[in-house]
Design a protein around this motif. Structure first.
Motif, mmCIF file in Angstrom:
data_model
loop_
_atom_site.group_PDB
_atom_site.id
_atom_site.type_symbol
_atom_site.label_atom_id
_atom_site.label_comp_id
_atom_site.label_asym_id
_atom_site.label_seq_id
_atom_site.Cartn_x
_atom_site.Cartn_y
_atom_site.Cartn_z
ATOM 1 N N ILE A 184 0.737 -1.273 0.151
ATOM 2 C CA ILE A 184 -0.022 0.348 -0.035
ATOM 3 C C ILE A 184 0.909 1.296 0.008
ATOM 4 C CG2 ILE A 184 -1.634 1.186 1.200
ATOM 5 C CD1 ILE A 184 -2.637 -1.638 2.311
ATOM 6 N N LYS A 185 1.907 1.339 0.757
ATOM 7 C CA LYS A 185 2.733 2.254 0.797
ATOM 8 C C LYS A 185 3.490 2.662 -0.655
ATOM 9 C CE LYS A 185 3.971 2.613 5.744
ATOM 10 N NZ LYS A 185 4.807 2.442 6.773
ATOM 11 N N ARG A 186 3.846 1.510 -1.168
ATOM 12 C CA ARG A 186 4.575 1.629 -2.367
ATOM 13 C C ARG A 186 3.538 2.164 -3.469
ATOM 14 N NH1 ARG A 186 4.893 -3.417 -3.500
ATOM 15 N NH2 ARG A 186 6.684 -3.945 -2.152
ATOM 16 N N ALA A 187 2.472 1.619 -3.528
ATOM 17 C CA ALA A 187 1.349 2.337 -4.352
ATOM 18 C C ALA A 187 1.081 3.810 -3.740
ATOM 19 C CB ALA A 187 0.043 1.467 -4.142
ATOM 20 N N LEU A 188 1.101 4.066 -2.840
ATOM 21 C CA LEU A 188 0.969 5.518 -2.027
ATOM 22 C C LEU A 188 2.076 6.536 -2.712
ATOM 23 C CD1 LEU A 188 -0.777 7.527 -0.543
ATOM 24 C CD2 LEU A 188 0.747 6.884 1.618
ATOM 25 N N ARG A 189 3.173 6.096 -2.628
ATOM 26 C CA ARG A 189 4.686 6.800 -3.034
ATOM 27 C C ARG A 189 4.220 7.100 -4.638
ATOM 28 N NH1 ARG A 189 7.583 3.504 0.519
ATOM 29 N NH2 ARG A 189 8.043 2.246 -1.579
ATOM 30 N N GLU A 190 4.086 5.982 -5.318
ATOM 31 C CA GLU A 190 3.716 6.142 -6.716
ATOM 32 C C GLU A 190 2.565 7.126 -6.994
ATOM 33 O OE1 GLU A 190 2.977 2.176 -8.207
ATOM 34 O OE2 GLU A 190 4.960 1.365 -7.990
ATOM 35 N N ALA A 191 1.589 7.113 -6.374
ATOM 36 C CA ALA A 191 0.352 7.978 -6.572
ATOM 37 C C ALA A 191 0.975 9.481 -6.270
ATOM 38 C CB ALA A 191 -0.759 7.713 -5.711
ATOM 39 N N ILE A 192 1.527 9.805 -5.171
ATOM 40 C CA ILE A 192 2.081 11.087 -4.906
ATOM 41 C C ILE A 192 3.140 11.585 -5.838
ATOM 42 C CG2 ILE A 192 3.422 12.242 -2.977
ATOM 43 C CD1 ILE A 192 2.267 10.206 -0.875
ATOM 44 N N ASP A 193 4.024 10.675 -6.512
ATOM 45 C CA ASP A 193 5.039 11.166 -7.258
ATOM 46 C C ASP A 193 4.196 11.562 -8.472
ATOM 47 O OD1 ASP A 193 7.017 10.691 -5.472
ATOM 48 O OD2 ASP A 193 7.620 8.651 -6.438
ATOM 49 N N ALA A 194 3.200 10.701 -8.941
ATOM 50 C CA ALA A 194 2.418 10.897 -10.022
ATOM 51 C C ALA A 194 1.733 12.264 -9.976
ATOM 52 C CB ALA A 194 1.467 9.984 -10.437
ATOM 53 N N LEU A 195 1.059 12.450 -8.764
ATOM 54 C CA LEU A 195 0.582 13.698 -8.638
ATOM 55 C C LEU A 195 1.263 14.934 -8.601
ATOM 56 C CD1 LEU A 195 -1.991 15.235 -7.628
ATOM 57 C CD2 LEU A 195 -1.538 14.840 -5.408
ATOM 58 N N GLU A 196 2.577 14.931 -7.949
ATOM 59 C CA GLU A 196 3.702 15.787 -8.136
ATOM 60 C C GLU A 196 4.062 16.248 -9.494
ATOM 61 O OE1 GLU A 196 6.691 14.792 -5.687
ATOM 62 O OE2 GLU A 196 5.525 15.114 -3.422
ATOM 63 N N ALA A 197 4.168 15.132 -10.383
ATOM 64 C CA ALA A 197 4.598 15.312 -11.534
ATOM 65 C C ALA A 197 3.427 15.956 -12.406
ATOM 66 C CB ALA A 197 5.034 14.084 -12.362
ATOM 67 N N GLU A 198 2.211 15.653 -12.161
ATOM 68 C CA GLU A 198 1.142 16.230 -12.955
ATOM 69 C C GLU A 198 0.800 17.863 -12.462
ATOM 70 O OE1 GLU A 198 -1.737 16.078 -15.645
ATOM 71 O OE2 GLU A 198 -0.622 14.447 -15.031
ATOM 72 N N GLU A 199 1.151 18.022 -11.506
ATOM 73 C CA GLU A 199 1.043 19.516 -10.746
ATOM 74 C C GLU A 199 2.122 20.334 -11.213
ATOM 75 O OE1 GLU A 199 0.713 19.006 -6.587
ATOM 76 O OE2 GLU A 199 -1.569 18.882 -6.675
ATOM 77 N N ARG A 200 3.393 19.782 -11.521
ATOM 78 C CA ARG A 200 4.540 20.562 -11.821
ATOM 79 C C ARG A 200 4.343 20.846 -13.484
ATOM 80 N NH1 ARG A 200 7.703 16.867 -9.090
ATOM 81 N NH2 ARG A 200 8.326 15.830 -10.730
ATOM 82 N N ARG A 206 -1.722 20.738 -17.823
ATOM 83 C CA ARG A 206 -2.303 19.940 -16.607
ATOM 84 C C ARG A 206 -3.800 19.105 -16.901
ATOM 85 N NH1 ARG A 206 -1.869 23.572 -11.675
ATOM 86 N NH2 ARG A 206 0.207 23.808 -12.391
ATOM 87 N N ASN A 207 -3.840 18.083 -16.600
ATOM 88 C CA ASN A 207 -5.137 17.479 -16.657
ATOM 89 C C ASN A 207 -5.911 17.465 -15.198
ATOM 90 O OD1 ASN A 207 -7.083 15.520 -17.171
ATOM 91 N ND2 ASN A 207 -5.997 14.190 -18.011
ATOM 92 N N PRO A 208 -6.968 18.340 -15.175
ATOM 93 C CA PRO A 208 -7.515 18.237 -13.849
ATOM 94 C C PRO A 208 -8.162 17.015 -13.337
ATOM 95 C CG PRO A 208 -8.060 20.271 -15.045
ATOM 96 C CD PRO A 208 -7.489 19.312 -15.978
ATOM 97 N N THR A 209 -8.707 16.312 -14.307
ATOM 98 C CA THR A 209 -9.444 15.087 -13.949
ATOM 99 C C THR A 209 -8.410 14.111 -13.464
ATOM 100 O OG1 THR A 209 -11.147 15.298 -15.935
ATOM 101 C CG2 THR A 209 -10.594 13.090 -15.070
ATOM 102 N N ARG A 210 -7.562 13.981 -14.157
ATOM 103 C CA ARG A 210 -6.243 13.211 -13.712
ATOM 104 C C ARG A 210 -5.790 13.304 -12.302
ATOM 105 N NH1 ARG A 210 -3.680 8.225 -13.035
ATOM 106 N NH2 ARG A 210 -1.629 8.220 -13.136
ATOM 107 N N ILE A 211 -5.471 14.696 -11.877
ATOM 108 C CA ILE A 211 -5.212 15.203 -10.653
ATOM 109 C C ILE A 211 -6.291 14.864 -9.444
ATOM 110 C CG2 ILE A 211 -4.993 17.377 -9.399
ATOM 111 C CD1 ILE A 211 -3.759 18.782 -11.762
ATOM 112 N N ALA A 212 -7.595 14.886 -9.876
ATOM 113 C CA ALA A 212 -8.649 14.796 -9.059
ATOM 114 C C ALA A 212 -8.546 12.984 -8.611
ATOM 115 C CB ALA A 212 -9.899 15.072 -9.468
ATOM 116 N N GLU A 213 -8.357 12.313 -9.791
ATOM 117 C CA GLU A 213 -8.189 10.825 -9.470
ATOM 118 C C GLU A 213 -7.094 10.587 -8.634
ATOM 119 O OE1 GLU A 213 -7.983 9.344 -13.322
ATOM 120 O OE2 GLU A 213 -10.036 9.601 -13.969
ATOM 121 N N LEU A 214 -5.849 11.158 -8.713
ATOM 122 C CA LEU A 214 -4.671 10.805 -7.920
ATOM 123 C C LEU A 214 -5.057 11.145 -6.578
ATOM 124 C CD1 LEU A 214 -1.738 11.925 -10.474
ATOM 125 C CD2 LEU A 214 -2.334 9.717 -9.664
#
Length: 428
Positions: A184-200, A206-214
């Motif tokens: 779960i922590k591994r998946a959480l780190r991946e989701a956080i990294d993806a969210l940070e990459a999307e927000e940068r 930027r894809n608002p839908t993707r950010i909301a999903e993350l």
């Protein structure tokens, strides 16, 4: 804060804990009273309790009180005579005579009776046999599976709460939490990294839908991590117990009594009292002690307890017949490697002319190498005869395991018994 509540039941209207504390505190006084009671009553009357009195001066407690003089404020409920500011006359001192424990002859004053209470049968016998034991009792190799000891034998997932292993249970819980949280922590780190990459990314890309999903995924994963229980019934471990055979401390006591014609009725009564005291001692303190009763005159016989104490059989005196019988019984029923062997003999010391030498040789060469302890009491007010003198040579050979004492009258029974079976500092 942790609270401990003692819910152990006590007898009705009694406090067992306080009673034991009281008996221990005044042990010296109680023991003296018990010894006096033993000398007063017959040995057959040993199985009842005893009324014990302690002088009042010995149970008095120190008390703090105001000294004379000084100014004090006192509240006297129900006072109708004095008001604030009145001076109270000193007591005359003539009515306060004897205090606690001062009960001497006087025509005035008061006193306090001795504190009296009753010892139960068990408490009385505990004081009677305090400090006594079978000398040189050893642990023998296992004879049967009756004597076992419960020992720990690993861990189990099933058990009762009293056997729970806290350390192992917490270790299992910690390992389970690590194992369940790792993916779960591994998946959480991946989701956080993806969210940070999307927000940068630039606002245009930027894809608002993707950010909301993350963000929703991150929130879901955090709830899953928080939902992992700190400890689960799956984690609990209990100590497993198994029965382990133990060496046995079983013993056999041979009671050998001379019932020849030279033993007067008074001598026999003293011997019976001695053996009754020995019987009570063994019954009180040992669970695995067998008793073998041997009576002898010119011939020896193994008899029952009833016949040993109450048979009227008599005759001449050949002590070696009893020693030979004891040796045969040991060889037949009580192997030395499995039993602690003891002998207690009572006689008036009278023996056939040439038999005392035979007794000495039997003891030195056959019996004593097998026995843990041999106690001989000679019941006579007269000079010792040949049997005593031959036994003295046995004492020189086995000073730690052969003991002999003389009993002149019934009052000597208890002191002699305590000398013979007093607790040794070291056991061989």
């Amino acid at each position: 804060m942790t609270y401990f509540i003692d819910r152990r039941p006590n007898a009705k209207h009694k406090s067992a804990v306080n009673r034991q504390r009281f008996l221990e505190r005044y042990r010296k006084h109680i023991k003296r009273s018990v010894e006096e009671a033993v000398n007063r009553r017959s040995i057959t009357d040993m199985e009842r309790g005893e009324n014990v009195s302690i002088p009042a001066k010995d149970i008095s407690e120190p008390v703090f009180q105001h000294g004379p003089g000084g100014a004090r404020n006192i509240v006297s409920p129900g006072n109708k005579e004095f008001v604030a500011g009145d001076k109270i006359r000193r007591p005359s001192g003539q009515g306060g005579g004897g205090g606690a424990g001062e009960g001497g002859p006087s025509n005035q004053g008061e006193g306090v009776d001795e504190f009296a209470f009753t010892l139960s049968r068990e408490e009385f016998l505990e004081f009677v046999f305090d400090g006594l034991e079978l000398p040189h009792l050893q642990r023998k190799p296992l004879k049967s599976l009756e004597e076992v000891k419960m020992v720990r034998a690993g861990l189990s997932r099933d058990g009762v709460p009293s056997r729970i292993s806290i350390t192992r249970s917490m270790r299992e819980a910690y390992a389970r939490r690590i194992a369940m949280r790792a993916p779960i922590k591994r998946a959480l780190r991946e989701a956080i990294d993806a969210l940070e990459a999307e927000e940068r990314k630039d606002t245009v890309l930027r894809n608002p839908t993707r950010i909301a999903e993350l963000k929703a995924e991150i929130e879901r994963l955090e709830k899953r991590i928080a939902g992992v229980p700190f400890i689960d019934t799956y984690d609990l471990r209990y100590h497993q117990l198994s029965a382990q055979p133990q060496p046995s401390n079983q013993a056999v006591m041979f009671c050998v009594m001379d019932v020849s014609g030279s033993m007067t009725q008074n001598h026999k009564d003293i011997a019976k009292r001695f053996f009754l005291l020995l019987y009570l001692f063994l019954e009180k303190h040992y669970e695995k002690v067998e008793l073998v009763f041997v009576r002898h005159h010119t011939a020896a016989r193994e008899v029952s307890e009833e016949e040993f104490f109450y048979s009227r059989e008599t005759g001449g005196t050949i002590v070696s017949s009893a020693l030979n019988l004891v040796n045969k019984i040991i060889e037949k029923r009580y192997p030395v490697g499995q039993w602690n062997l003891y002998v207690a003999q009572a006689s008036d010391g009278d023996n056939w002319d040439d038999d005392s030498n035979i007794c000495r040789d039997l003891l030195v060469k056959q019996l004593m190498p097998q026995l843990q302890y041999y106690a001989y009491v000679e019941i006579t007010p007269h000079d010792h005869q040949s049997l005593w003198h031959e036994y003295e040579s046995v004492v020189k050979e086995f000073p730690e395991r052969f003991a002999m004492r003389q009993i002149v009258e019934a009052g000597d029974i208890y002191p002699v018994f305590r000398e013979l079976f007093k607790r040794r500092l070291s056991q061989s």
